[in-house]
Design an enzyme around this catalytic site. Sequence first.
Site, PDB file in Angstrom:
ATOM      1  N   ARG A   1       0.852  -1.189   0.000  1.00 10.10           N
ATOM      2  CA  ARG A   1       0.000   0.000   0.000  1.00 10.10           C
ATOM      3  C   ARG A   1       0.886   1.237   0.000  1.00 10.10           C
ATOM      4  O   ARG A   1       1.927   1.281   0.644  1.00 10.10           O
ATOM      5  CB  ARG A   1      -0.893   0.020   1.249  1.00 10.10           C
ATOM      6  CG  ARG A   1      -2.015  -0.986   1.199  1.00 10.10           C
ATOM      7  CD  ARG A   1      -2.956  -0.826   2.378  1.00 10.10           C
ATOM      8  NE  ARG A   1      -2.360  -1.253   3.620  1.00 10.10           N
ATOM      9  CZ  ARG A   1      -1.870  -0.460   4.558  1.00 10.10           C
ATOM     10  NH1 ARG A   1      -1.923   0.849   4.408  1.00 10.10           N
ATOM     11  NH2 ARG A   1      -1.330  -0.933   5.655  1.00 10.10           N
TER      12      ARG A   1
ATOM     13  N   TYR B   1      -1.364  -3.382  -6.965  1.00 12.38           N
ATOM     14  CA  TYR B   1      -1.104  -4.245  -5.817  1.00 12.38           C
ATOM     15  C   TYR B   1      -2.121  -4.109  -4.687  1.00 12.38           C
ATOM     16  O   TYR B   1      -2.476  -2.997  -4.288  1.00 12.38           O
ATOM     17  CB  TYR B   1       0.289  -3.939  -5.243  1.00 12.38           C
ATOM     18  CG  TYR B   1       0.868  -5.110  -4.480  1.00 12.38           C
ATOM     19  CD1 TYR B   1       1.546  -6.113  -5.157  1.00 12.38           C
ATOM     20  CD2 TYR B   1       0.721  -5.224  -3.111  1.00 12.38           C
ATOM     21  CE1 TYR B   1       2.071  -7.202  -4.474  1.00 12.38           C
ATOM     22  CE2 TYR B   1       1.247  -6.311  -2.423  1.00 12.38           C
ATOM     23  CZ  TYR B   1       1.925  -7.297  -3.118  1.00 12.38           C
ATOM     24  OH  TYR B   1       2.443  -8.378  -2.440  1.00 12.38           O
TER      25      TYR B   1
ATOM     26  N   GLY C   1      -4.091  -3.621  -1.417  1.00 12.79           N
ATOM     27  CA  GLY C   1      -5.021  -2.596  -0.938  1.00 12.79           C
ATOM     28  C   GLY C   1      -5.124  -1.386  -1.847  1.00 12.79           C
ATOM     29  O   GLY C   1      -6.094  -0.621  -1.763  1.00 12.79           O
TER      30      GLY C   1
ATOM     31  N   LYS D   1      -9.435  -2.097   1.726  1.00 16.97           N
ATOM     32  CA  LYS D   1      -9.125  -0.941   2.570  1.00 16.97           C
ATOM     33  C   LYS D   1      -9.886   0.311   2.110  1.00 16.97           C
ATOM     34  O   LYS D   1     -10.330   1.107   2.924  1.00 16.97           O
ATOM     35  CB  LYS D   1      -7.617  -0.669   2.551  1.00 16.97           C
ATOM     36  CG  LYS D   1      -6.762  -1.849   2.970  1.00 16.97           C
ATOM     37  CD  LYS D   1      -7.040  -2.282   4.382  1.00 16.97           C
ATOM     38  CE  LYS D   1      -6.047  -3.355   4.830  1.00 16.97           C
ATOM     39  NZ  LYS D   1      -6.346  -3.824   6.198  1.00 16.97           N
TER      40      LYS D   1
ATOM     41  N   HIS E   1     -11.163  -1.959  11.498  1.00 19.91           N
ATOM     42  CA  HIS E   1     -10.030  -2.784  11.084  1.00 19.91           C
ATOM     43  C   HIS E   1      -9.840  -3.871  12.146  1.00 19.91           C
ATOM     44  O   HIS E   1      -8.900  -3.833  12.942  1.00 19.91           O
ATOM     45  CB  HIS E   1      -8.802  -1.874  10.961  1.00 19.91           C
ATOM     46  CG  HIS E   1      -7.606  -2.523  10.346  1.00 19.91           C
ATOM     47  ND1 HIS E   1      -6.325  -2.088  10.585  1.00 19.91           N
ATOM     48  CD2 HIS E   1      -7.491  -3.561   9.482  1.00 19.91           C
ATOM     49  CE1 HIS E   1      -5.468  -2.834   9.900  1.00 19.91           C
ATOM     50  NE2 HIS E   1      -6.154  -3.727   9.227  1.00 19.91           N
TER      51      HIS E   1
ATOM     52  N   SER F   1      -0.946  -3.272  11.650  1.00 24.62           N
ATOM     53  CA  SER F   1      -0.355  -4.253  10.741  1.00 24.62           C
ATOM     54  C   SER F   1       0.878  -4.887  11.409  1.00 24.62           C
ATOM     55  O   SER F   1       1.541  -4.240  12.219  1.00 24.62           O
ATOM     56  CB  SER F   1       0.059  -3.581   9.430  1.00 24.62           C
ATOM     57  OG  SER F   1      -1.044  -2.895   8.890  1.00 24.62           O
TER      58      SER F   1
ATOM     59  N   CYS G   1       1.118  -7.462  13.539  1.00 25.81           N
ATOM     60  CA  CYS G   1       0.984  -7.918  14.930  1.00 25.81           C
ATOM     61  C   CYS G   1       0.352  -9.302  15.005  1.00 25.81           C
ATOM     62  O   CYS G   1      -0.094  -9.721  16.068  1.00 25.81           O
ATOM     63  CB  CYS G   1       0.152  -6.942  15.744  1.00 25.81           C
ATOM     64  SG  CYS G   1       0.996  -5.402  16.127  1.00 25.81           S
TER      65      CYS G   1
ATOM     66  N   THR H   1      -3.928 -12.287  11.512  1.00 23.83           N
ATOM     67  CA  THR H   1      -4.432 -13.497  10.841  1.00 23.83           C
ATOM     68  C   THR H   1      -4.159 -14.721  11.719  1.00 23.83           C
ATOM     69  O   THR H   1      -4.998 -15.616  11.829  1.00 23.83           O
ATOM     70  CB  THR H   1      -3.791 -13.630   9.446  1.00 23.83           C
ATOM     71  OG1 THR H   1      -4.115 -12.442   8.711  1.00 23.83           O
ATOM     72  CG2 THR H   1      -4.330 -14.831   8.675  1.00 23.83           C
ATOM     73  N   ASN H   2      -2.996 -14.744  12.399  1.00 25.17           N
ATOM     74  CA  ASN H   2      -2.694 -15.876  13.296  1.00 25.17           C
ATOM     75  C   ASN H   2      -3.705 -15.952  14.431  1.00 25.17           C
ATOM     76  O   ASN H   2      -4.163 -17.038  14.799  1.00 25.17           O
ATOM     77  CB  ASN H   2      -1.288 -15.738  13.886  1.00 25.17           C
ATOM     78  CG  ASN H   2      -0.208 -15.858  12.833  1.00 25.17           C
ATOM     79  OD1 ASN H   2      -0.472 -16.266  11.699  1.00 25.17           O
ATOM     80  ND2 ASN H   2       1.010 -15.490  13.181  1.00 25.17           N
TER      81      ASN H   2
ATOM     82  N   ASP I   1      -9.613  -9.505   9.120  1.00 22.68           N
ATOM     83  CA  ASP I   1      -9.099  -8.145   8.893  1.00 22.68           C
ATOM     84  C   ASP I   1     -10.108  -7.025   9.153  1.00 22.68           C
ATOM     85  O   ASP I   1      -9.723  -5.977   9.650  1.00 22.68           O
ATOM     86  CB  ASP I   1      -8.569  -8.040   7.452  1.00 22.68           C
ATOM     87  CG  ASP I   1      -7.659  -6.832   7.235  1.00 22.68           C
ATOM     88  OD1 ASP I   1      -6.885  -6.507   8.162  1.00 22.68           O
ATOM     89  OD2 ASP I   1      -7.730  -6.218   6.159  1.00 22.68           O
TER      90      ASP I   1
ATOM     91  N   ARG J   1       2.179 -11.999  -0.560  1.00 26.24           N
ATOM     92  CA  ARG J   1       0.832 -12.317  -0.064  1.00 26.24           C
ATOM     93  C   ARG J   1       0.266 -13.601  -0.635  1.00 26.24           C
ATOM     94  O   ARG J   1       0.647 -14.040  -1.717  1.00 26.24           O
ATOM     95  CB  ARG J   1      -0.120 -11.176  -0.482  1.00 26.24           C
ATOM     96  CG  ARG J   1       0.227  -9.810   0.098  1.00 26.24           C
ATOM     97  CD  ARG J   1      -0.243  -9.688   1.500  1.00 26.24           C
ATOM     98  NE  ARG J   1       0.107  -8.401   2.102  1.00 26.24           N
ATOM     99  CZ  ARG J   1      -0.621  -7.824   3.070  1.00 26.24           C
ATOM    100  NH1 ARG J   1      -1.719  -8.401   3.516  1.00 26.24           N
ATOM    101  NH2 ARG J   1      -0.234  -6.676   3.588  1.00 26.24           N
TER     102      ARG J   1
HETATM  103  C1  OXD Z   1      -2.851  -4.215   6.481  1.00 21.85           C
HETATM  104  C2  OXD Z   1      -3.381  -5.306   5.643  1.00 21.85           C
HETATM  105  O1  OXD Z   1      -1.842  -3.597   6.118  1.00 21.85           O
HETATM  106  O2  OXD Z   1      -4.362  -5.944   6.067  1.00 21.85           O
HETATM  107  O3  OXD Z   1      -3.433  -3.944   7.531  1.00 21.85           O
HETATM  108  O4  OXD Z   1      -2.850  -5.539   4.559  1.00 21.85           O
HETATM  109 MN    MN Z   2      -5.328  -5.032   7.699  1.00 25.39          MN
END
Ligand code: OXD
Ligand code: MN
Length: 602
Positions: free
Chosen positions: A70, A212, A214, A221, A241, A263, A265, A268-269, A288, A384
């Site tokens: 982004r 690319y 976002g 986003k 978010h 971002s 942190c 997704t895990n 997300d 990604r």
């Molecule tokens: C972010 C994403 O940057 O989800 O937060 O890609």
């Molecule tokens: Mn995000």
Amino acid sequence: MNVPTKHAKLLAWVREVERMTQPDSVVWCDGSKAEYDALMKIAVDGGLAVPLSRRSNSFLFRSEASDVARVENRTYIASRSQDDAGPTNNWIDPTELKATLKGLFTGCMRGRVLYVIPFSMGPVGSPIAKIGVEITDSPYVVTNMHIMTRVGKRVLEALGDTGEFIPCLHSVGKPLLSCQDDGGLWPCAPMERKYIAHFPEERSIWSFGSGYGGNALLGKKCLALRIASVVARDEGWLAEHMLILKITSPEGKVKYVAAAFPSACGKTNLAMLVPTIPGWKVETIGDDIAWMKQGKDGRWRAINPEAGFFGVAPGTSMESNPNAMHTIEKNSIFTNVALTEDGDVWWEKIGYDAPGKLVDWKGNDWVQDRNDKSQAPAAHPNSRFTAPAAQCPSIAPEWEDPEGVPIDAILFGGRRPSIVPLVTQSFDWNHGVFLGSIIGSEITAAAIDANIGQVRRDPFAMLPFCGYHMGDYFAHWIRMGKKTPAEAQPKFFMVNWFRKTAEGKWLWPGYGENSRVLKWIFERCDGTGQGVETPIGYLPAMDAIDRPENVRAEEMRELLAVDAAGWRRELEDIKANHYPRFGAKLPKELARMLEEMETRLK
Ligand code: OXD
Ligand code: MN
């Protein structure tokens, strides 16, 4: 051309864009598998994608070296008044920006196909969902939108002849001369010609020059956060978010949790966590974004507006996130990861060494050198995977419930090696908003030396995504609290998996062990968990939270201690550097929360 709608406003907009951008042809996307396959064939034949022989129906794309993430410095909120964009957004006068964009978009699709993608953010027909229409000249965008959103006929049916849609205009910004093609190279425009522009009053998006993530998949986003946050402010709901997860106790009781983290942190895990405590179950609703509307009972009901995951590949492994690894076994798109000789993908920290010679994300041969600590990575750090959420083994059966799931707890987190305890519960809604407004991550040695130890604040993890003045955003949250009856309010928690010892050793193992913290949160929501009142909020009593085997009692005490001196410094920083940014728009409730906490810490 087969036009599948009679929606006059949509038809007029497509005609207007066609006149301006001058494509060779126009295609209305139907979201079908045949369409997906045909577009992938175009990408493969054009040398832009590689089919992966080891993963069925999966493809690898390599972007241009400058188009890998982004572009926040080229992202604009073009509200009529600069004050509405606020101190955290780039702003250009909308008339001026529109003129610039019209110049750039004129003729920009020459030699290309203009694709019209009707898409729904949220289950089609859900009262919380919104419809967007993206126009793009990128087959890569169309295929990714197929996975990340609900695309096609059923969306046009839900839109009808007069329904509302958010126009999302996108071009890679690289017209082709006659008989020219991309020559196997990812098309995009140079940085100074990239614009990710949002017009909040008009509720439209114009994105130029980047292909690319976002910047280009405009449902994510741009629509679901920047534009939706403005719509949510005006209509009285919340576009956030946040991941959404479901926790089930051994007794079969269920709680739903939404969580905001900046971002990098491990969102997704956490969304796909495999609990280490026996009998507890965590399932995924979203990783997300959460859209939350109040139900008739006053409770906040959340949907995941997306249909897929656009996750960061490096660091994803069977150890860190087995559910993600299984999700991406098939029907997935990979961007900027490395390619193995036998047609599979590889990235740093995938859990095993590179199996032989690779082709790196730049398209060059790459052989792992374990002795060279400074070796350039084979996969780009922001490479990604795009994968359907329905393929995730931990996806909750109700993840597409059009009514959403009732939220019991809202979590805020960040990377804080010191000061912030493992978990803290707010006293009430406004105190929760206060905690959300101050989160952030500490700047480490990887950044500029002068700033080490300072906190980069990322309120509600919305810093790059709030489509209006952040002070007004805080006020919106305070207002939403006022209209929520006490018994319907979610409880708010601040969590921190990233505490370190003075020697730099992790104090908390993280990953699946975070389920112990989720269990305490669950029990607090259930009215059973024990909390100790402290100046910063409620903390778990030592014996109220399960301690992992490899965390010693004194380490646990450190994780759950209130560092009064550290917090006093923290509040000084908020008072001197963070809150003044929002000027008169900072809600008085938050200024009061700060003062009260100062008094409690004296
Ligand atoms: C972010 C994403 O940057 O989800 O937060 O890609
Ligand atoms: Mn995000």
